[in-house]
Design a protein around this motif. Structure first.
Motif, PDB file in Angstrom:
ATOM      1  N   VAL A 143       1.568  60.095  -4.495  1.00  0.00           N
ATOM      2  CA  VAL A 143       1.157  58.818  -5.089  1.00  0.00           C
ATOM      3  C   VAL A 143       1.130  57.731  -4.021  1.00  0.00           C
ATOM      4  O   VAL A 143       0.199  56.917  -3.952  1.00  0.00           O
ATOM      5  N   TRP A 144       2.156  57.704  -3.176  1.00  0.00           N
ATOM      6  CA  TRP A 144       2.259  56.707  -2.106  1.00  0.00           C
ATOM      7  C   TRP A 144       1.054  56.788  -1.173  1.00  0.00           C
ATOM      8  O   TRP A 144       0.430  55.771  -0.841  1.00  0.00           O
ATOM      9  N   LEU A 145       0.709  57.996  -0.772  1.00  0.00           N
ATOM     10  CA  LEU A 145      -0.410  58.177   0.153  1.00  0.00           C
ATOM     11  C   LEU A 145      -1.741  57.817  -0.508  1.00  0.00           C
ATOM     12  O   LEU A 145      -2.637  57.274   0.152  1.00  0.00           O
ATOM     13  N   MET A 146      -1.868  58.096  -1.797  1.00  0.00           N
ATOM     14  CA  MET A 146      -3.115  57.796  -2.502  1.00  0.00           C
ATOM     15  C   MET A 146      -3.360  56.287  -2.574  1.00  0.00           C
ATOM     16  O   MET A 146      -4.479  55.822  -2.386  1.00  0.00           O
ATOM     17  N   PHE A 147      -2.297  55.524  -2.842  1.00  0.00           N
ATOM     18  CA  PHE A 147      -2.446  54.079  -2.989  1.00  0.00           C
ATOM     19  C   PHE A 147      -2.257  53.314  -1.678  1.00  0.00           C
ATOM     20  O   PHE A 147      -2.493  52.106  -1.637  1.00  0.00           O
ATOM     21  N   LEU A 148      -1.831  53.996  -0.613  1.00  0.00           N
ATOM     22  CA  LEU A 148      -1.489  53.314   0.634  1.00  0.00           C
ATOM     23  C   LEU A 148      -2.629  52.476   1.219  1.00  0.00           C
ATOM     24  O   LEU A 148      -2.388  51.324   1.621  1.00  0.00           O
ATOM     25  N   PRO A 149      -3.869  52.977   1.298  1.00  0.00           N
ATOM     26  CA  PRO A 149      -4.922  52.136   1.879  1.00  0.00           C
ATOM     27  C   PRO A 149      -5.102  50.804   1.146  1.00  0.00           C
ATOM     28  O   PRO A 149      -5.219  49.745   1.785  1.00  0.00           O
ATOM     29  N   LEU A 150      -5.109  50.835  -0.183  1.00  0.00           N
ATOM     30  CA  LEU A 150      -5.249  49.598  -0.949  1.00  0.00           C
ATOM     31  C   LEU A 150      -4.029  48.700  -0.784  1.00  0.00           C
ATOM     32  O   LEU A 150      -4.146  47.467  -0.726  1.00  0.00           O
ATOM     33  N   ALA A 151      -2.845  49.312  -0.704  1.00  0.00           N
ATOM     34  CA  ALA A 151      -1.627  48.526  -0.518  1.00  0.00           C
ATOM     35  C   ALA A 151      -1.643  47.823   0.836  1.00  0.00           C
ATOM     36  O   ALA A 151      -1.218  46.657   0.940  1.00  0.00           O
ATOM     37  N   LEU A 152      -2.111  48.501   1.867  1.00  0.00           N
ATOM     38  CA  LEU A 152      -2.183  47.882   3.197  1.00  0.00           C
ATOM     39  C   LEU A 152      -3.179  46.725   3.206  1.00  0.00           C
ATOM     40  O   LEU A 152      -2.926  45.678   3.818  1.00  0.00           O
ATOM     41  N   ILE A 153      -4.310  46.899   2.533  1.00  0.00           N
ATOM     42  CA  ILE A 153      -5.269  45.802   2.423  1.00  0.00           C
ATOM     43  C   ILE A 153      -4.636  44.629   1.685  1.00  0.00           C
ATOM     44  O   ILE A 153      -4.777  43.469   2.077  1.00  0.00           O
ATOM     45  N   GLY A 154      -3.913  44.932   0.595  1.00  0.00           N
ATOM     46  CA  GLY A 154      -3.232  43.880  -0.156  1.00  0.00           C
ATOM     47  C   GLY A 154      -2.206  43.147   0.685  1.00  0.00           C
ATOM     48  O   GLY A 154      -2.094  41.914   0.618  1.00  0.00           O
ATOM     49  N   LEU A 155      -1.436  43.882   1.487  1.00  0.00           N
ATOM     50  CA  LEU A 155      -0.445  43.248   2.350  1.00  0.00           C
ATOM     51  C   LEU A 155      -1.103  42.406   3.438  1.00  0.00           C
ATOM     52  O   LEU A 155      -0.585  41.346   3.807  1.00  0.00           O
ATOM     53  N   LEU A 156      -2.224  42.864   3.964  1.00  0.00           N
ATOM     54  CA  LEU A 156      -2.965  42.048   4.940  1.00  0.00           C
ATOM     55  C   LEU A 156      -3.390  40.722   4.312  1.00  0.00           C
ATOM     56  O   LEU A 156      -3.292  39.664   4.945  1.00  0.00           O
ATOM     57  N   ILE A 157      -3.869  40.793   3.067  1.00  0.00           N
ATOM     58  CA  ILE A 157      -4.293  39.578   2.372  1.00  0.00           C
ATOM     59  C   ILE A 157      -3.098  38.683   2.087  1.00  0.00           C
ATOM     60  O   ILE A 157      -3.132  37.472   2.348  1.00  0.00           O
ATOM     61  N   GLN A 158      -2.014  39.248   1.550  1.00  0.00           N
ATOM     62  CA  GLN A 158      -0.846  38.452   1.171  1.00  0.00           C
ATOM     63  C   GLN A 158      -0.203  37.775   2.379  1.00  0.00           C
ATOM     64  O   GLN A 158       0.053  36.564   2.375  1.00  0.00           O
ATOM     65  N   THR A 159       0.065  38.543   3.422  1.00  0.00           N
ATOM     66  CA  THR A 159       0.697  37.954   4.607  1.00  0.00           C
ATOM     67  C   THR A 159      -0.264  37.018   5.325  1.00  0.00           C
ATOM     68  O   THR A 159       0.150  35.966   5.824  1.00  0.00           O
ATOM     69  N   GLY A 160      -1.540  37.380   5.366  1.00  0.00           N
ATOM     70  CA  GLY A 160      -2.520  36.503   6.007  1.00  0.00           C
ATOM     71  C   GLY A 160      -2.661  35.178   5.282  1.00  0.00           C
ATOM     72  O   GLY A 160      -2.759  34.118   5.913  1.00  0.00           O
ATOM     73  N   ALA A 161      -2.649  35.216   3.958  1.00  0.00           N
ATOM     74  CA  ALA A 161      -2.767  33.980   3.181  1.00  0.00           C
ATOM     75  C   ALA A 161      -1.584  33.056   3.439  1.00  0.00           C
ATOM     76  O   ALA A 161      -1.749  31.839   3.628  1.00  0.00           O
ATOM     77  N   GLU A 162      -0.379  33.620   3.463  1.00  0.00           N
ATOM     78  CA  GLU A 162       0.800  32.781   3.712  1.00  0.00           C
ATOM     79  C   GLU A 162       0.790  32.214   5.132  1.00  0.00           C
ATOM     80  O   GLU A 162       1.157  31.055   5.349  1.00  0.00           O
ATOM     81  N   GLU A 163       0.359  33.009   6.094  1.00  0.00           N
ATOM     82  CA  GLU A 163       0.279  32.486   7.463  1.00  0.00           C
ATOM     83  C   GLU A 163      -0.793  31.412   7.577  1.00  0.00           C
ATOM     84  O   GLU A 163      -0.607  30.403   8.270  1.00  0.00           O
ATOM     85  N   LEU A 164      -1.917  31.593   6.909  1.00  0.00           N
ATOM     86  CA  LEU A 164      -2.982  30.583   6.941  1.00  0.00           C
ATOM     87  C   LEU A 164      -2.503  29.246   6.380  1.00  0.00           C
ATOM     88  O   LEU A 164      -2.822  28.189   6.921  1.00  0.00           O
ATOM     89  N   PHE A 243       7.840  47.078   5.667  1.00  0.00           N
ATOM     90  CA  PHE A 243       9.201  47.603   5.636  1.00  0.00           C
ATOM     91  C   PHE A 243       9.866  47.299   4.296  1.00  0.00           C
ATOM     92  O   PHE A 243      10.504  48.163   3.693  1.00  0.00           O
ATOM     93  N   ALA A 244       9.713  46.049   3.815  1.00  0.00           N
ATOM     94  CA  ALA A 244      10.447  45.584   2.637  1.00  0.00           C
ATOM     95  C   ALA A 244       9.776  45.947   1.314  1.00  0.00           C
ATOM     96  O   ALA A 244      10.427  45.876   0.260  1.00  0.00           O
ATOM     97  N   ILE A 245       8.501  46.322   1.341  1.00  0.00           N
ATOM     98  CA  ILE A 245       7.785  46.609   0.102  1.00  0.00           C
ATOM     99  C   ILE A 245       7.358  48.068  -0.001  1.00  0.00           C
ATOM    100  O   ILE A 245       7.453  48.677  -1.074  1.00  0.00           O
ATOM    101  N   LEU A 246       6.914  48.652   1.108  1.00  0.00           N
ATOM    102  CA  LEU A 246       6.395  50.022   1.071  1.00  0.00           C
ATOM    103  C   LEU A 246       7.433  51.075   1.435  1.00  0.00           C
ATOM    104  O   LEU A 246       7.234  52.251   1.142  1.00  0.00           O
ATOM    105  N   LEU A 247       8.529  50.667   2.087  1.00  0.00           N
ATOM    106  CA  LEU A 247       9.528  51.649   2.508  1.00  0.00           C
ATOM    107  C   LEU A 247      10.829  51.529   1.720  1.00  0.00           C
ATOM    108  O   LEU A 247      11.258  52.479   1.068  1.00  0.00           O
ATOM    109  N   PHE A 248      11.490  50.367   1.787  1.00  0.00           N
ATOM    110  CA  PHE A 248      12.808  50.204   1.166  1.00  0.00           C
ATOM    111  C   PHE A 248      12.830  48.944   0.307  1.00  0.00           C
ATOM    112  O   PHE A 248      12.478  47.867   0.775  1.00  0.00           O
ATOM    113  N   THR A 249      13.260  49.080  -0.946  1.00  0.00           N
ATOM    114  CA  THR A 249      13.467  47.916  -1.804  1.00  0.00           C
ATOM    115  C   THR A 249      14.776  48.073  -2.559  1.00  0.00           C
ATOM    116  O   THR A 249      15.356  49.161  -2.602  1.00  0.00           O
ATOM    117  N   THR A 250      15.210  46.965  -3.145  1.00  0.00           N
ATOM    118  CA  THR A 250      16.427  46.998  -3.963  1.00  0.00           C
ATOM    119  C   THR A 250      16.123  47.257  -5.432  1.00  0.00           C
ATOM    120  O   THR A 250      17.043  47.431  -6.232  1.00  0.00           O
TER     121      THR A 250
END
Length: 297
Positions: A143-164, A243-250
Motif C-alpha cells: 500500500v505504501w509503495l502504491m501511494f508513495l508517488p502521490l504522497a511525495l507530490i503532496g509533500l512537495l506541494i505542502q512544504t513548498g507552500a509553507e516555504e513560499l 521522516f515524520a509523515i511517511l516513516l515514523f508517526t505517533t
C-alpha cells in the motif's frame, strides 16, 4: 546587528518595489482567503464525487490524514496556500511569481543539497529507532509503495507552500521594509510555530512542539538569508516531513502513510521531551552542515 548577506539582498530586491506593510497585511489575508476557497472547491468536488451523505465523514478523515488517500488530499489542500502567495505577489506587489523562489538553478541545487544533508544526518536516528524503540507496523509495504508517488507530490506541494509563504513572501516583504532580523527572520518563524498550534492533538506538549517548530522555522529563515533562495529550506523541510509523515508517526494524526508508529503519544510530555531535545540537536547539526555548504556565498 549583522548585515544581510549580499545574496539575500538580491533575493529581497524585487520586494523593495512595493514594500508597504499594508500590502503585506492584505496579501496575507489574500493568501488565507485563497487557501479557504481552494479547500471549499476540493470539498465541493469530493461532495459531487462521493455524495453529500459521505462528505462529512470524508472531510473528518481528511482532517486527520488517517488513510493514504485522505492524507494525500490533505497535503493537496496546501496548493491553495501556494496559489494565494502567487496571487498576493503578482496582484498586490506587481512582481513576478518566480521572485518568491530565487534563481532556479540555485533552488534546484540547494534543494538537493538540503535533502541530502538531512538524509545523511537522519540515518543514524533511523537505525537508533529500530534498535531501541518498540515500533509497531503501520501501513503495509504494498500500500505504501502504491501511494508513495502521490504522497511525495503532496509533500512537495505542502512544504513548498509553507516555504513560499513564510521564507519567501513574508520574509522578503518584511526584509524589504525593516532592517532588523527580529522582524524579517524571527517574526515569520514565530508565526510559523503558532500556526502549528493544535492542543486537541498535542495535549500538554503543545507549546513545546510550537517552540520546536518555530525554532525549525528560524533555522530555515537563516538558511534562506544565507543562500538567497528557498531551495535549501524547502529541501530540508521536505526531507523532515518525509521522516515524520511517511516513516515514523505517533499515531494521533497524519499517520495514514506511516510505515511505523512510535510507542508513545505526542501528548505524553514526559516521553516526548527527550525526543524533541534530540530533534533540536539534529536540526542544529543539519543547519551547521548546511551553513558550511553555503560558505563563500
Amino acid at each position: 546587528m549583522l548585515l544581510k548577506p549580499l545574496v539575500f539582498d538580491r533575493y529581497v530586491a524585487p520586494a523593495r518595489l512595493r514594500p508597504q506593510v499594508w500590502r503585506l497585511v492584505v496579501g496575507l489575508a489574500l493568501v488565507l482567503a485563497v487557501y479557504i476557497l481552494w479547500m471549499g472547491l476540493m470539498a465541493g468536488v469530493i461532495g459531487v464525487s462521493l455524495g453529500v451523505d459521505r462528505l462529512e465523514d470524508m472531510l473528518g478523515t481528511i482532517g486527520t490524514g488517517s488513510t493514504p488517500s485522505s492524507l494525500i488530499l490533505l497535503l493537496l489542500t496546501f496548493l491553495g496556500m501556494a496559489l494565494g502567495a502567487f496571487a498576493a505577489t503578482r496582484w498586490l506587489h506587481k512582481r513576478p511569481i518566480a521572485t518568491l523562489f530565487g534563481p532556479r538553478a540555485v533552488v534546484l541545487r540547494d534543494f538537493a543539497t538540503g535533502f541530502g544533508i538531512f538524509a545523511v544526518v537522519a540515518l543514524p536516528g533511523i537505525i537508533w529507532f529500530f534498535l531501541t524503540l518498540d515500533l509497531t507496523r503501520g501501513v503495509a509495504w504494498p500500500v505504501w509503495l502504491m501511494f508513495l508517488p502521490l504522497a511525495l507530490i503532496g509533500l512537495l506541494i505542502q512544504t513548498g507552500a509553507e516555504e513560499l509563504v513564510f521564507r519567501g513572501y513574508m520574509q522578503q516583504q518584511l526584509a524589504a521594509r525593516f532592517a532588523s532580523r527580529w522582524v524579517w527572520m524571527v517574526l515569520p518563524s514565530v508565526i510559523f510555530g503558532l500556526v502549528h498550534y493544535s492542543p486537541e492533538e498535542m495535549g500538554q506538549s503543545v507549546w513545546l512542539i510550537v517552540f520546536v517548530t518555530g525554532f525549525f522555522g528560524l533555522l530555515m529563515a537563516d538558511l534562506t538569508a544565507r543562500s538567497g533562495a528557498i531551495g535549501m529550506a524547502w529541501g530540508l523541510h521536505f526531507a523532515n516531513n518525509m521522516f515524520a509523515i511517511l516513516l515514523f508517526t505517533t499515531g494521533e494524526a497524519l499517520d495514514g502513510m506511516a510505515l511505523y508508529r512510535l510507542p508513545f503519544s505526542v501528548s505524553d510530555t514526559e516521553a516526548i521531551l527527550p525526543m524533541l531535545a534530540l530533534d533540536m540537536a539534529g536540526m542544529l547539526l543539519v543547519w551547521a552542515i548546511c551553513r558550511w555548504a553555503l560558505r563563500g556565498r
